[in-house]
Design a protein around this motif. Structure first.
Motif, PDB file in Angstrom:
ATOM      1  N   ALA A   1      -3.336   6.974  14.082  1.00 45.02           N
ATOM      2  CA  ALA A   1      -3.607   5.918  15.394  1.00 45.02           C
ATOM      3  C   ALA A   1      -3.566   4.542  14.223  1.00 45.02           C
ATOM      4  CB  ALA A   1      -5.209   6.043  15.885  1.00 45.02           C
ATOM      5  N   LEU A   2      -4.069   5.552  13.280  1.00 46.26           N
ATOM      6  CA  LEU A   2      -4.347   4.061  12.164  1.00 46.26           C
ATOM      7  C   LEU A   2      -2.832   3.152  11.816  1.00 46.26           C
ATOM      8  CD1 LEU A   2      -5.643   2.683   9.886  1.00 46.26           C
ATOM      9  CD2 LEU A   2      -5.257   4.200   8.582  1.00 46.26           C
ATOM     10  N   ILE A   3      -1.740   4.168  11.257  1.00 50.16           N
ATOM     11  CA  ILE A   3      -0.190   3.708  11.765  1.00 50.16           C
ATOM     12  C   ILE A   3      -0.196   3.022  12.853  1.00 50.16           C
ATOM     13  CG2 ILE A   3       2.217   4.824  11.271  1.00 50.16           C
ATOM     14  CD1 ILE A   3       0.886   6.683   9.971  1.00 50.16           C
ATOM     15  N   GLY A   4      -0.421   3.684  14.074  1.00 54.34           N
ATOM     16  CA  GLY A   4       0.330   2.478  15.166  1.00 54.34           C
ATOM     17  C   GLY A   4      -0.907   1.408  15.190  1.00 54.34           C
ATOM     18  N   VAL A   5      -1.504   1.123  14.626  1.00 55.55           N
ATOM     19  CA  VAL A   5      -2.163  -0.401  14.744  1.00 55.55           C
ATOM     20  C   VAL A   5      -1.397  -0.778  13.601  1.00 55.55           C
ATOM     21  CG1 VAL A   5      -4.460  -1.086  13.884  1.00 55.55           C
ATOM     22  CG2 VAL A   5      -4.505   0.594  15.216  1.00 55.55           C
ATOM     23  N   ILE A   6      -1.067  -0.406  12.064  1.00 55.81           N
ATOM     24  CA  ILE A   6      -0.533  -0.679  11.648  1.00 55.81           C
ATOM     25  C   ILE A   6       1.370  -1.166  11.757  1.00 55.81           C
ATOM     26  CG2 ILE A   6       0.921  -1.078   9.097  1.00 55.81           C
ATOM     27  CD1 ILE A   6      -1.673   0.977   8.607  1.00 55.81           C
ATOM     28  N   VAL A   7       1.551   0.158  12.877  1.00 58.35           N
ATOM     29  CA  VAL A   7       2.460  -1.009  13.041  1.00 58.35           C
ATOM     30  C   VAL A   7       2.849  -1.833  14.484  1.00 58.35           C
ATOM     31  CG1 VAL A   7       4.805   0.373  14.223  1.00 58.35           C
ATOM     32  CG2 VAL A   7       4.081   1.564  13.053  1.00 58.35           C
ATOM     33  N   GLY A   8       1.658  -2.026  14.977  1.00 60.45           N
ATOM     34  CA  GLY A   8       1.782  -2.958  16.064  1.00 60.45           C
ATOM     35  C   GLY A   8       1.046  -4.047  15.931  1.00 60.45           C
ATOM     36  N   VAL A   9       0.082  -4.593  14.533  1.00 62.47           N
ATOM     37  CA  VAL A   9       0.498  -5.527  13.708  1.00 62.47           C
ATOM     38  C   VAL A   9       1.705  -5.986  13.084  1.00 62.47           C
ATOM     39  CG1 VAL A   9      -0.293  -6.677  11.401  1.00 62.47           C
ATOM     40  CG2 VAL A   9      -2.075  -5.351  13.016  1.00 62.47           C
ATOM     41  N   LEU A  10       2.218  -5.298  12.344  1.00 58.57           N
ATOM     42  CA  LEU A  10       3.543  -5.097  11.906  1.00 58.57           C
ATOM     43  C   LEU A  10       4.123  -6.518  12.874  1.00 58.57           C
ATOM     44  CD1 LEU A  10       4.156  -3.350   9.255  1.00 58.57           C
ATOM     45  CD2 LEU A  10       3.621  -5.748   9.142  1.00 58.57           C
ATOM     46  N   GLY A  11       4.650  -5.190  14.171  1.00 58.75           N
ATOM     47  CA  GLY A  11       5.349  -6.177  15.422  1.00 58.75           C
ATOM     48  C   GLY A  11       4.685  -7.695  15.479  1.00 58.75           C
ATOM     49  N   THR A  12       3.519  -7.499  15.474  1.00 55.57           N
ATOM     50  CA  THR A  12       3.187  -9.074  16.662  1.00 55.57           C
ATOM     51  C   THR A  12       3.366  -9.735  14.779  1.00 55.57           C
ATOM     52  OG1 THR A  12       1.651  -7.880  17.585  1.00 55.57           O
ATOM     53  CG2 THR A  12       0.995  -9.941  16.984  1.00 55.57           C
ATOM     54  N   LEU A  13       3.089  -9.416  14.640  1.00 57.38           N
ATOM     55  CA  LEU A  13       3.367 -10.660  12.988  1.00 57.38           C
ATOM     56  C   LEU A  13       4.934 -11.119  13.368  1.00 57.38           C
ATOM     57  CD1 LEU A  13       1.344  -9.247   9.936  1.00 57.38           C
ATOM     58  CD2 LEU A  13       0.629 -11.392  11.169  1.00 57.38           C
ATOM     59  N   LEU A  14       5.480  -9.726  13.505  1.00 51.11           N
ATOM     60  CA  LEU A  14       7.243 -10.269  13.114  1.00 51.11           C
ATOM     61  C   LEU A  14       7.764 -10.877  14.740  1.00 51.11           C
ATOM     62  CD1 LEU A  14      10.110  -9.809  12.219  1.00 51.11           C
ATOM     63  CD2 LEU A  14      10.261  -7.957  12.653  1.00 51.11           C
TER      64      LEU A  14
END
Length: 180
Positions: free
Chosen positions: A10-23
């Motif tokens: 779940a934590l990895i999913g949140v980090i990937v989601g944040v990075l995807g949103t930023l990108l």
């Protein structure tokens, strides 16, 4: 530790989601900035091309007016020679200033077409001033200037990505003269 490992996906999913949103946000803002920049330069390019076209056309029209009395078939309104030469000098000064905008903002094809049109109108101006070559042919020079004007507008429209079809005037003018 097992609790952390259970929550790691779940934590990895949140980090990937944040990075995807930023990108995605960064790429979107970059695309908007490039579109705004393109629109701004296109507006300036349009102004430069329009100013150059108006200034050069003024020289062209004044050359017609200066020679109208010596060309019986002319439809131009004759102008007094002294006044005409003064006006043509002023128009030429405007053309010189407008040329700088075309050089600064125009692409290579548009600058080349503008240079050719400018040269063709210069020949008309020289003819109107009485300093043209002995073999100067007014009709051929006018036709050449009209064709070069069309080439300039084709190049300028391509530079501005205006795609509304052919607006050439030279053929239309020749056809109109033949039908008169």
């Amino acid at each position: 530790m097992t609790t952390f490992l259970n929550q790691l996906p779940a934590l990895i999913g949140v980090i990937v989601g944040v990075l995807g949103t930023l990108l995605t946000t960064r790429l979107n803002e970059r695309a908007q900035w490039e579109r705004a920049l393109s629109v701004r330069w296109d507006a300036r390019r349009l102004d430069a091309y329009s100013e150059f076209g108006r200034a050069l056309k003024e020289v062209h029209l004044l050359a017609h007016r200066l020679t109208a009395s010596s060309r019986p078939s002319s439809r131009a309104h004759p102008i007094d020679r002294a006044a005409g030469l003064e006006l043509i000098a002023q128009a030429d000064a405007q053309r010189t200033k407008a040329w700088e905008g075309v050089l600064l903002l125009g692409d290579a094809d548009t600058v080349a077409a503008a240079r050719d049109w400018r040269w063709a109108v210069l020949q008309l101006e020289r003819g109107a001033r009485g300093i043209a070559d002995d073999d100067f042919d007014w009709t051929a020079a006018v036709r050449r200037a009209d064709e070069r004007r069309d080439r300039f507008y084709v190049a300028a429209r391509a530079s501005l990505t205006v795609g509304s079809g052919d607006v050439a005037q030279a053929r239309w003018l020749v056809d109109r003269q033949m039908n008169s």
